[in-house]
Motif scaffolding. Structure first.
Motif, mmCIF file in Angstrom:
data_model
loop_
_atom_site.group_PDB
_atom_site.id
_atom_site.type_symbol
_atom_site.label_atom_id
_atom_site.label_comp_id
_atom_site.label_asym_id
_atom_site.label_seq_id
_atom_site.Cartn_x
_atom_site.Cartn_y
_atom_site.Cartn_z
ATOM 1 N N ARG A 1 -2.125 7.408 8.779
ATOM 2 C CA ARG A 1 -1.798 8.839 8.882
ATOM 3 C C ARG A 1 -0.768 9.244 7.829
ATOM 4 O O ARG A 1 -0.894 10.291 7.179
ATOM 5 N N GLU A 2 0.234 8.403 7.642
ATOM 6 C CA GLU A 2 1.273 8.693 6.649
ATOM 7 C C GLU A 2 0.686 8.759 5.239
ATOM 8 O O GLU A 2 1.035 9.635 4.442
ATOM 9 N N LEU A 3 -0.205 7.837 4.928
ATOM 10 C CA LEU A 3 -0.820 7.810 3.602
ATOM 11 C C LEU A 3 -1.760 8.990 3.391
ATOM 12 O O LEU A 3 -1.815 9.578 2.297
ATOM 13 N N VAL B 1 0.844 -1.196 0.000
ATOM 14 C CA VAL B 1 0.000 0.000 0.000
ATOM 15 C C VAL B 1 0.880 1.247 0.000
ATOM 16 O O VAL B 1 0.625 2.199 -0.746
ATOM 17 N N ARG B 2 1.901 1.247 0.818
ATOM 18 C CA ARG B 2 2.813 2.393 0.845
ATOM 19 C C ARG B 2 3.475 2.572 -0.520
ATOM 20 O O ARG B 2 3.614 3.692 -1.022
ATOM 21 N N ARG B 3 3.892 1.473 -1.125
ATOM 22 C CA ARG B 3 4.529 1.551 -2.439
ATOM 23 C C ARG B 3 3.565 2.099 -3.479
ATOM 24 O O ARG B 3 3.939 2.903 -4.332
ATOM 25 N N THR B 4 2.287 1.701 -3.397
ATOM 26 C CA THR B 4 1.302 2.132 -4.381
ATOM 27 C C THR B 4 1.050 3.628 -4.317
ATOM 28 O O THR B 4 1.026 4.316 -5.347
ATOM 29 N N PHE B 5 0.867 4.156 -3.106
ATOM 30 C CA PHE B 5 0.435 5.545 -2.984
ATOM 31 C C PHE B 5 1.574 6.539 -2.759
ATOM 32 O O PHE B 5 1.446 7.711 -3.124
#
Length: 283
Positions: free
Chosen positions: A201-203, A152-156
């Motif tokens: 929160r980061e996203l 998810v982090r990589r995607t967004f």
């Protein structure tokens, strides 16, 4: 509280952990099987006297904080954690966070699928296990930190500038939307877990797309049945995508297979030979 059963359970769990499991030397004078009581107490952040009384069925009912410490110190599985709470007369609440412990049988399964790329995802979309073909198709996860293995982090929030958004998959938009729905459901199951709340929160702070999808409050994700990876060495690889849920760990096994007799099947065979080496990079 069942003091006698609790004492017996604690002793049994303590004796199965070797000093090497926690980075301690066995030592020539160690006479007790497993860990010593004082070692468990230290790992659980409680006094040796109190832990000893628990093992002797003489201690008072432990608090949830103590039970959490014992769960961590004794390396209990989710089922064992629940059993510990029931013995202590404190029915377990929701797990503190998504499990990252993959069952040995699942790890063995991944490596028994030589013609399929397979990964295990945690409830936060962290890749927590993979086989060699998955590393060749996607990337060498062993070379990444935990943070960078989160899909998810990589995607967004994006990969490194020279890389594709999500290994060039054909359904990256659908994956993004489905991942947000699943992550919202995960946040509902683990409302107090700092890793989950920190990731959300980061996203939200770093991606307008994520913030827009998150605001829709949707929690049902449709599974993707097939997708195409744009691989830098072998080109497009079209695969079937099957997802197997591991309900007791809140994890998913994702298996990618190519139809027999297709160019994609040949591409996977080639990847199984060349592995993670980059043949497109000049020497």
């Amino acid at each position: 509280m069942d003091g006698a059963e609790l004492a017996s359970f604690l002793r049994g769990r303590r004796e199965r952990i070797t000093p090497a499991d926690i980075g301690l030397p066995a030592g020539p004078r160690r006479r007790t099987p497993g860990l010593r009581r004082e070692e468990v107490a230290q790992l659980a952040f409680i006094s040796t006297e109190y832990y000893t009384r628990l093992e002797q069925a003489r201690g008072p009912r432990p608090s949830r904080e103590v039970l959490a410490g014992l769960t961590r110190a004794l390396r209990l599985s989710d089922a064992e954690r629940d059993h510990l709470h029931h013995l202590a007369g404190a029915p377990p609440g929701p797990p503190p966070g998504p499990s990252r412990e993959v069952r040995p049988s699942i790890l063995a399964l991944l490596h028994r699928l030589p013609q399929a790329a397979a990964i295990v995802l945690s409830a936060t979309y962290e890749v927590i296990a993979w086989n060699d073909l998955a590393a060749a198709l996607m990337e060498d996860f062993s070379a990444l930190s935990r943070r960078d293995r989160n899909l998810v982090r990589r995607t967004f929030l994006g990969p490194r500038p020279e890389e594709q958004r999500l290994y060039g998959v054909s359904d990256d938009g659908e994956f993004a939307a489905g991942a947000v729905r699943s992550l919202r459901a995960t946040a509902g199951r683990y409302p107090d877990d700092p890793e989950v709340t920190g990731l959300v929160r980061e996203l939200l702070d770093g991606s307008e797309e994520f913030a827009r999808l998150w605001a829709a409050h949707e929690v049902c994700a449709e599974p993707a049945l097939c997708k195409t990876f744009q691989h830098p060495v072998v080109g497009p690889v079209s695969v079937n995508c099957d997802v197997l849920g591991i309900t007791d760990r809140d994890q998913q096994v994702v298996i990618y297979t190519a139809d027999p007799g297709t160019p994609s099947e040949e591409a996977l065979r080639l990847l199984s030979v060349i592995g993670t080496q980059r043949m497109d990079v000049p020497l």
